[in-house]
Design a protein around this motif. Sequence first.
Motif: not given
Length: 269
Positions: A15-18, A90-94, A255-262
């Motif tokens: 898995f990945y945590k975002y 987050c899904m787009v960043a993933f 909707l605009k903002g940061k999405a980050t992999q943790v």
Amino acid sequence: MYFCPHQIEEMILSFYKYQGTGNDFVLVDNRHDIFPKNNTKLIRKLCDRKFGIGADGLILLENDETYDFKMIYYNADGNESTMCGNGGRCMVAFANFLGVIQQETTFIAIDGTHYASIEADVVNLQMQDVTTIENHDEHVFLDTGSPHHVTFKEEISQFDIKKEGAAIRYGAPYFEEGTNVNFVKKLSETEFRVRTYERGVEDETLSCGTGVTAVALAMHHLQETSANTVTLQVEGGSLEVSFEKEATSYKNIFLKGKATQVFKGEISC
């Protein structure tokens, strides 16, 4: 490795945590259809902050014949749910991280198609058009991919949001189906503070993408702002919502903002 190939009780899940402004998710690459999607108990366990990974929800990235990918979103209670704005970002960043997409994408979610762009860790996600906003005495109600109750709260820093949010979420006219509840304080012509109680999580989340989208449109609808781009301060940071008003509808909502992999990892389940 995703699941052990043998039919044994223990499975190993990669898995990945975002997170997007503190709204956090367990993300799974399910393009090979290996995740048991009907196992609500497993999803609850993975989202549990004491006995699992810990998250506000779990999201699967899947193949789609028409679009770049398909997004399937589950609340922390294990049930598949309506659209999640921060989850979508987050899904787009993933998808970008996996190489499924580059800087632009069109994907499918439960509420329809979404266009998005990504630059560095900032994702700009197009939301669904909103054609109806219901006016009530002390609140407005609208659906931005998920249902949202929006009401003003002057003392927004100090109140029992879990108690007050739950009372609205389960009360008339929503009852068991429920709604998300957003409490708003106006900071300026173009800036509002928002706290959100999310159904499915049944508590406050640090941010809610469909919630801040609902608040931005509601504030414009109520003539609290004349701006077409609004900043929303949430517990986990800030988000930007832009839109166009056309007659009684809102279109080109982003909707605009940061999405980050943790982090990424494996868990026995």
